[in-house]
Design a protein around this motif. Structure first.
Motif, PDB file in Angstrom:
ATOM      1  N   ASN A 245       0.882  -1.174   0.000  1.00 14.22           N
ATOM      2  CA  ASN A 245       0.000   0.000   0.000  1.00 14.22           C
ATOM      3  C   ASN A 245       0.915   1.219   0.000  1.00 14.22           C
ATOM      4  O   ASN A 245       1.400   1.636   1.033  1.00 14.22           O
ATOM      5  N   TRP A 246       1.162   1.726  -1.225  1.00 15.14           N
ATOM      6  CA  TRP A 246       2.072   2.856  -1.358  1.00 15.14           C
ATOM      7  C   TRP A 246       1.299   4.171  -1.456  1.00 15.14           C
ATOM      8  O   TRP A 246       1.623   5.057  -2.250  1.00 15.14           O
ATOM      9  N   GLY A 247       0.230   4.252  -0.690  1.00  9.62           N
ATOM     10  CA  GLY A 247      -0.562   5.482  -0.688  1.00  9.62           C
ATOM     11  C   GLY A 247      -1.427   5.582  -1.930  1.00  9.62           C
ATOM     12  O   GLY A 247      -2.572   5.143  -1.920  1.00  9.62           O
ATOM     13  N   SER A 248      -0.864   6.078  -3.023  1.00 11.19           N
ATOM     14  CA  SER A 248      -1.645   6.243  -4.250  1.00 11.19           C
ATOM     15  C   SER A 248      -1.818   4.921  -4.997  1.00 11.19           C
ATOM     16  O   SER A 248      -2.608   4.830  -5.920  1.00 11.19           O
ATOM     17  N   GLU A 249      -1.105   3.897  -4.605  1.00  7.92           N
ATOM     18  CA  GLU A 249      -1.114   2.645  -5.359  1.00  7.92           C
ATOM     19  C   GLU A 249      -1.130   1.449  -4.406  1.00  7.92           C
ATOM     20  O   GLU A 249      -0.267   1.331  -3.540  1.00  7.92           O
ATOM     21  N   LYS A 250      -2.134   0.585  -4.629  1.00  7.91           N
ATOM     22  CA  LYS A 250      -2.181  -0.664  -3.868  1.00  7.91           C
ATOM     23  C   LYS A 250      -1.959  -1.832  -4.818  1.00  7.91           C
ATOM     24  O   LYS A 250      -2.330  -1.762  -5.995  1.00  7.91           O
ATOM     25  N   GLU A 283      -0.084   2.487   5.066  1.00  6.89           N
ATOM     26  CA  GLU A 283       0.902   2.602   3.987  1.00  6.89           C
ATOM     27  C   GLU A 283       2.157   1.807   4.317  1.00  6.89           C
ATOM     28  O   GLU A 283       2.613   1.813   5.457  1.00  6.89           O
TER      29      GLU A 283
END
Ligand code: ZN
Length: 346
Positions: A245-250, A283
Motif C-alpha cells: 500500500n504505497w498510498g496512491s497505489e495498492k 501505507e
C-alpha cells in the motif's frame, strides 16, 4: 573485572527486560550444528516426501543455506531423482516459507523447523503435503544465526559482510540488512549508511543470500510465501504485513491478501493481550523487501509475519524462554497449516 561483568549484566537486563528475554538463548533453540542435524532427521529418505538442498552460500563466510523441499505424490516413486526433479502438475500450489532474514530474530527459525517436523512426520499432514509443494528455508542468514544462537551477541541482525572494509568483523556494525537488499524499489530506498542496522548494500541483490532466494523463486514462481520476523525493538509486535500500500497505489491482489491475513491472525492470539495479532493495513514503505520482490516478480501472495510480543510494560519479548517459545511456535505452526487447508485456489 567482576564489577565490569556486573555492569554488563545490569545493562543487558535493562536492555532486554528482566525475566522477559533470555540470553544466551534457552535450550530449545537450535544451534548451527543441530539445525542441519534436525533437517536430516526430519528428512526420512525412504518416505520419498522430502529432499534437502543447499540453495546457495552466505556472502562473507560461504556457509550453506539449507532448504527442505516437501511434497507427496505418486509420481515421486524412486530415489534416483530429487523431489524437485520429478514432474509436477501445473496447478500444484507452491509455498515458500523463510524462517529468518535477521539474526536477532530467532523465533522464526524455530517456527520453520516446527513446520518441517509437522509436515514430514505427522501422518495427519498427508493431504496438506499432497496439495502443496513446500520449500522451507529455516534461515537465509546463517552468519548472523550462528552469532546469535551461539550466545556471542544477541543483536546481530545483518550478515557478516565487511562493509567498512577493515579486514575484520565488526559485530555491531558490519553487514547488509538482507531484507532491504531485494531488487524491488532498492534504488529509491534511503538506507545508505553502512553502519545502520538497515543498510541496504551497495547494489540490488549484491548479497549471495538474496541471489540464492531469487534463483529459487525463478525456478518455482511460488504461489504463496510466508516470511517470519520478530522485531527486536518492539516496533511491530504480533502483526502481519502484505504487499503493498504505497498510498496512491495498492497491489492488485491487496483484497485477497487481506482476507488471507485476517484469516491467519484469527488463529494467532497475542501472548499478553486478550486480542489476536493485528493485520497492518496502512501505507507500507518502498524498501527492497522480500515480500514486495516476490509479489511483483512472480505474483506470489506474500506475508511478513512479526512474531514477537511487547509486554504490558513495553518491553519487546523477542528472545523468549522455552515455555513462551513453545506457545509461540505451536500457534504459528497450526495457524499456517490451517490457513493452507482453508484457502481457496487463487
Ligand atoms: Zn526482521
Amino acid at each position: 573485572m567482576i564489577r565490569g561483568a556486573l555492569i554488563l549484566y545490569l545493562l543487558i537486563l535493562a536492555t532486554f527486560g528482566m525475566a522477559i528475554n533470555q540470553y544466551p538463548l534457552d535450550t530449545a533453540y537450535h544451534s548451527w550444528e543441530t539445525l542441519s542435524d534436525s533437517l536430516l532427521h526430519y528428512h526420512q529418505a525412504d518416505r520419498l516426501i522430502s529432499d534437502i538442498e543447499i540453495i546457495g552460500n552466505s556472502s562473507a563466510e560461504n556457509l550453506p543455506i539449507y532448504a527442505i523441499h516437501i511434497h507427496k505424490s505418486k509420481e515421486i516413486n524412486n530415489k534416483k531423482k530429487k523431489i524437485w526433479e520429478h514432474p509436477r502438475p501445473s496447478d500444484l500450489k507452491k509455498v515458500l516459507i523463510i524462517g529468518q532474514h535477521h539474526g536477532e530474530e530467532p523465533i522464526g527459525v524455530e517456527i520453520a523447523m516446527s513446520l518441517t517436523k509437522e509436515l514430514t512426520s505427522n501422518s495427519e499432514m498427508q493431504e496438506v503435503v499432497s496439495n502443496y509443494y513446500f520449500v522451507i528455508i529455516p534461515t537465509v542468514n546463517p552468519e548472523a544465526f550462528k552469532i546469535v544462537n551461539s550466545g556471542i551477541y544477541p543483536l546481530k541482525r545483518k550478515n557478516n559482510r565487511d562493509t567498512n572494509q577493515n579486514g575484520e568483523l565488526d559485530i555491531k556494525s558490519d553487514g547488509v540488512d538482507l531484507n532491504k537488499n531485494y531488487p524491488s524499489n532498492w534504488e529509491i530506498a534511503d538506507l545508505n549508511e553502512a553502519e545502520s542496522p538497515y543498510y541496504k548494500g551497495t547494489a540490488p541483490a549484491s548479497e549471495t543470500e538474496i541471489q540464492a532466494v531469487i534463483a529459487l523463486a525463478d525456478r518455482f514462481s511460488f504461489d504463496y510465501a510466508f516470511l517470519y520476523h520478530s522485531s527486536a525493538n518492539g516496533t511491530y509486535p504480533e502483526m502481519v504485513f502484505f504487499p503493498y500500500n504505497w498510498g496512491s497505489e495498492k497491489s492488485k491482489d491487496w483484497d485477497q491478501m487481506r482476507v488471507m491475513a485476517e484469516w491467519l491472525v484469527s488463529e494467532l492470539p497475542c501472548l499478553y493481550k486478550e486480542n489476536s495479532y493485528h493485520v497492518y493495513l496502512g501505507e507500507t514503505r518502498k524498501y527492497g523487501y522480500a515480500r514486495d520482490y516476490l509479489y511483483r516478480n512472480y505474483n506470489t501472495l506474500s506475508f511478513t509475519i512479526e512474531t514477537s510480543a511487547v509486554t504490558p510494560s513495553g518491553v519487546s519479548h523477542f528472545l523468549p524462554n522455552n515455555r513462551d517459545l513453545k506457545l509461540i511456535v505451536e500457534k504459528h505452526t497450526s495457524a499456517l497449516i490451517n490457513l493452507l487447508r482453508n484457502i481457496k485456489p487463487k
